[in-house]
Design a protein around this motif. Sequence first.
Motif, PDB file in Angstrom:
ATOM      1  N   LYS A   1      43.134  40.522  41.474  1.00 47.19           N
ATOM      2  CA  LYS A   1      42.208  41.647  41.640  1.00 47.19           C
ATOM      3  C   LYS A   1      41.276  41.481  42.841  1.00 47.19           C
ATOM      4  O   LYS A   1      41.118  42.406  43.651  1.00 47.19           O
ATOM      5  CB  LYS A   1      41.402  41.838  40.346  1.00 47.19           C
ATOM      6  CG  LYS A   1      40.500  43.047  40.366  1.00 47.19           C
ATOM      7  CD  LYS A   1      39.743  43.205  39.044  1.00 47.19           C
ATOM      8  CE  LYS A   1      40.630  43.732  37.943  1.00 47.19           C
ATOM      9  NZ  LYS A   1      40.949  45.176  38.150  1.00 47.19           N
ATOM     10  N   HIS A   2      40.652  40.318  42.977  1.00 43.23           N
ATOM     11  CA  HIS A   2      39.691  40.141  44.074  1.00 43.23           C
ATOM     12  C   HIS A   2      40.395  40.110  45.438  1.00 43.23           C
ATOM     13  O   HIS A   2      39.861  40.625  46.436  1.00 43.23           O
ATOM     14  CB  HIS A   2      38.867  38.874  43.854  1.00 43.23           C
ATOM     15  CG  HIS A   2      37.843  39.014  42.771  1.00 43.23           C
ATOM     16  ND1 HIS A   2      38.165  38.874  41.438  1.00 43.23           N
ATOM     17  CD2 HIS A   2      36.512  39.298  42.815  1.00 43.23           C
ATOM     18  CE1 HIS A   2      37.076  39.063  40.709  1.00 43.23           C
ATOM     19  NE2 HIS A   2      36.066  39.312  41.512  1.00 43.23           N
TER      20      HIS A   2
ATOM     21  N   ALA B   1      35.158  55.725  37.830  1.00 41.02           N
ATOM     22  CA  ALA B   1      35.372  54.578  36.943  1.00 41.02           C
ATOM     23  C   ALA B   1      35.023  54.869  35.491  1.00 41.02           C
ATOM     24  O   ALA B   1      35.668  54.362  34.566  1.00 41.02           O
ATOM     25  CB  ALA B   1      34.567  53.375  37.443  1.00 41.02           C
ATOM     26  N   HIS B   2      33.987  55.661  35.278  1.00 40.15           N
ATOM     27  CA  HIS B   2      33.518  55.919  33.915  1.00 40.15           C
ATOM     28  C   HIS B   2      33.733  57.373  33.496  1.00 40.15           C
ATOM     29  O   HIS B   2      33.156  57.811  32.487  1.00 40.15           O
ATOM     30  CB  HIS B   2      32.047  55.537  33.787  1.00 40.15           C
ATOM     31  CG  HIS B   2      31.793  54.075  34.047  1.00 40.15           C
ATOM     32  ND1 HIS B   2      32.016  53.100  33.105  1.00 40.15           N
ATOM     33  CD2 HIS B   2      31.373  53.432  35.174  1.00 40.15           C
ATOM     34  CE1 HIS B   2      31.729  51.912  33.619  1.00 40.15           C
ATOM     35  NE2 HIS B   2      31.333  52.086  34.867  1.00 40.15           N
TER      36      HIS B   2
ATOM     37  N   PRO C   1      37.093  50.812  31.875  1.00 41.04           N
ATOM     38  CA  PRO C   1      36.433  51.365  33.058  1.00 41.04           C
ATOM     39  C   PRO C   1      37.216  51.013  34.328  1.00 41.04           C
ATOM     40  O   PRO C   1      37.840  49.952  34.421  1.00 41.04           O
ATOM     41  CB  PRO C   1      35.072  50.675  33.062  1.00 41.04           C
ATOM     42  CG  PRO C   1      34.882  50.166  31.674  1.00 41.04           C
ATOM     43  CD  PRO C   1      36.251  49.837  31.178  1.00 41.04           C
ATOM     44  N   GLY C   2      37.185  51.901  35.288  1.00 42.21           N
ATOM     45  CA  GLY C   2      37.784  51.627  36.584  1.00 42.21           C
ATOM     46  C   GLY C   2      39.298  51.744  36.595  1.00 42.21           C
ATOM     47  O   GLY C   2      39.912  52.309  35.685  1.00 42.21           O
TER      48      GLY C   2
ATOM     49  N   LYS D   1      35.862  47.475  45.660  1.00 39.65           N
ATOM     50  CA  LYS D   1      35.238  46.634  44.658  1.00 39.65           C
ATOM     51  C   LYS D   1      36.305  46.254  43.632  1.00 39.65           C
ATOM     52  O   LYS D   1      37.242  47.027  43.398  1.00 39.65           O
ATOM     53  CB  LYS D   1      34.081  47.382  43.979  1.00 39.65           C
ATOM     54  CG  LYS D   1      32.952  47.763  44.930  1.00 39.65           C
ATOM     55  CD  LYS D   1      31.829  48.470  44.193  1.00 39.65           C
ATOM     56  CE  LYS D   1      30.685  48.819  45.150  1.00 39.65           C
ATOM     57  NZ  LYS D   1      29.546  49.474  44.434  1.00 39.65           N
TER      58      LYS D   1
ATOM     59  N   ILE E   1      36.445  46.458  40.520  1.00 36.98           N
ATOM     60  CA  ILE E   1      36.638  47.459  39.477  1.00 36.98           C
ATOM     61  C   ILE E   1      37.542  48.601  39.948  1.00 36.98           C
ATOM     62  O   ILE E   1      38.113  49.343  39.136  1.00 36.98           O
ATOM     63  CB  ILE E   1      35.283  48.021  38.996  1.00 36.98           C
ATOM     64  CG1 ILE E   1      35.456  48.782  37.676  1.00 36.98           C
ATOM     65  CG2 ILE E   1      34.644  48.903  40.064  1.00 36.98           C
ATOM     66  CD1 ILE E   1      34.159  49.252  37.056  1.00 36.98           C
ATOM     67  N   GLU E   2      37.724  48.727  41.256  1.00 35.58           N
ATOM     68  CA  GLU E   2      38.468  49.859  41.813  1.00 35.58           C
ATOM     69  C   GLU E   2      39.966  49.587  41.997  1.00 35.58           C
ATOM     70  O   GLU E   2      40.702  50.491  42.383  1.00 35.58           O
ATOM     71  CB  GLU E   2      37.867  50.246  43.170  1.00 35.58           C
ATOM     72  CG  GLU E   2      36.435  50.757  43.076  1.00 35.58           C
ATOM     73  CD  GLU E   2      35.815  51.014  44.444  1.00 35.58           C
ATOM     74  OE1 GLU E   2      35.154  52.066  44.618  1.00 35.58           O
ATOM     75  OE2 GLU E   2      35.981  50.166  45.342  1.00 35.58           O
TER      76      GLU E   2
ATOM     77  N   GLU F   1      35.147  54.045  42.622  1.00 37.59           N
ATOM     78  CA  GLU F   1      34.190  53.698  41.581  1.00 37.59           C
ATOM     79  C   GLU F   1      33.543  54.929  40.934  1.00 37.59           C
ATOM     80  O   GLU F   1      33.183  54.890  39.752  1.00 37.59           O
ATOM     81  CB  GLU F   1      33.100  52.795  42.177  1.00 37.59           C
ATOM     82  CG  GLU F   1      32.112  52.251  41.176  1.00 37.59           C
ATOM     83  CD  GLU F   1      31.055  51.386  41.844  1.00 37.59           C
ATOM     84  OE1 GLU F   1      30.551  50.463  41.185  1.00 37.59           O
ATOM     85  OE2 GLU F   1      30.736  51.626  43.036  1.00 37.59           O
TER      86      GLU F   1
ATOM     87  N   ASP G   1      41.534  49.673  35.950  1.00 31.37           N
ATOM     88  CA  ASP G   1      42.221  49.071  34.805  1.00 31.37           C
ATOM     89  C   ASP G   1      42.600  50.101  33.751  1.00 31.37           C
ATOM     90  O   ASP G   1      43.568  49.912  33.008  1.00 31.37           O
ATOM     91  CB  ASP G   1      41.339  47.998  34.167  1.00 31.37           C
ATOM     92  CG  ASP G   1      41.294  46.715  34.982  1.00 31.37           C
ATOM     93  OD1 ASP G   1      42.014  46.618  35.988  1.00 31.37           O
ATOM     94  OD2 ASP G   1      40.523  45.807  34.607  1.00 31.37           O
TER      95      ASP G   1
ATOM     96  N   GLU H   1      44.273  39.869  36.436  1.00 27.57           N
ATOM     97  CA  GLU H   1      42.978  39.641  37.062  1.00 27.57           C
ATOM     98  C   GLU H   1      43.053  38.592  38.175  1.00 27.57           C
ATOM     99  O   GLU H   1      42.152  38.516  39.022  1.00 27.57           O
ATOM    100  CB  GLU H   1      41.956  39.213  36.014  1.00 27.57           C
ATOM    101  CG  GLU H   1      41.678  40.296  34.970  1.00 27.57           C
ATOM    102  CD  GLU H   1      40.740  39.824  33.881  1.00 27.57           C
ATOM    103  OE1 GLU H   1      40.238  38.682  33.977  1.00 27.57           O
ATOM    104  OE2 GLU H   1      40.513  40.601  32.926  1.00 27.57           O
TER     105      GLU H   1
END
Length: 425
Positions: free
Chosen positions: A86-87, A264-265, A294-295, A96, A98-99, A261, A297, A83
């Motif tokens: 990640k950003h 993601a789900h 989700p995403g 994003k 999450i992506e 995204e 990950d 993590e």
Amino acid sequence: MNYENTLAFAQAQDAADPLKQWRNEFHIPKINGKAAYYFTGNSLGLQPKRTRELVEEEMQKWQDYGVEGHFVPKERPWVSYHETVKHSLARLVGAKPIEVVSMNNLTVNLHLLMVSFYRPTKQRYKIICEAGAFPSDQYMFESQLKHHGLAPEEALIELSPRAGENTLRTNDIIAAIQEHANELALVLFGGVQYYTGQIFDMQAITTAGHQAGAYVGFDLAHGIGNVPLHLHNWDVDFATWCSYKYLNSGPGNVSGIFVHERHAHNFDIPRFAGWWGHDEGERFQMKKGFKPMPGADGWQLSNVNVLATAAHLASLQIFDQVGMEALRLKSEKLTGYMEFIVNELSGDKGIFEIITPKESKDRGCQLSIFFHEKGKARFDYLVENGVIGDWREPNVIRVAPVPLYNSFEDVYHFGRLMKEALEKI
């Protein structure tokens, strides 16, 4: 910009360069005791000076805590170490958090993403890519198609430039997508073509691929850290990259992926599952039944390689501090200066030519110089005199003036040595 092929001009540009101090953040290799003119960041980026410190920090945790290093340190515990980048990765690829996730190596990720996004049917089974893609892509395509019982020569459509041209036209790519729309399952290009340095119009290709009913992905090995990317807004389905070229994270270091995204789900999408992709709230219960995170990950297989990611983090911190917008501005000027000098040397002699696109919007910080004669001998002369560049068979020298650590004076001296090579060989 009005360029001049003089040392005084180059030094004046360096003096006025708002990013000049960042060169001091990197170790510059030496040849014969002198700093080399390093133009191979498109193959292996230079080592940031802070890398050793960050890697040593994790070595110390290992020494002090052993396995408890996964949880005990307040700063960057290993259990969530992925993590930490990640950003930064999200900013670099226009995504994003999450992506994106950092994991594995490039070709491994290509294969994993093909499991999810290449799902051939009797009607839709064809793939469109560029001809002459990097071998990572070529071998992956061949083996994936054979895995599905398909003949590569039938299912793989490789697009080449028009006769007498060096790069692909976007209109020709879109036309090919439309022509094969009813049979097309996937469009997968390199974001930046490794041999010519051409940036493909990823947004236009993605739009055309989706209109044809196909998934669209990109291999960004030569794109990330080199050119601005906006994968989320471009609506790209997936992408992957390596971190050892423009991202300066060390030889063979960790890759990363982007998954849009909208996927993601979608937990029903096929994928090869691994422990670290499982729901982190239940991960240590060790139960059967894969429940993906989700995403992006959810595509992870194993826990993160901490020592490698520490080196990755060192470079990403620099990108966060400098910003791609500032790097792109310098990149265009620096690459433009190299183009000016190379074209001046070539003149009307026809000894060599630049096969990289002329427009800055269509290229990153790489020029591919195609030699019509004596290319390898002249490349060897450059190497012997302090230039670290890249020779690609049969007759191309690739040079990448990287804005983080290359200077205008580097480029001037490249031109000076190129002139000597032309005169002496």
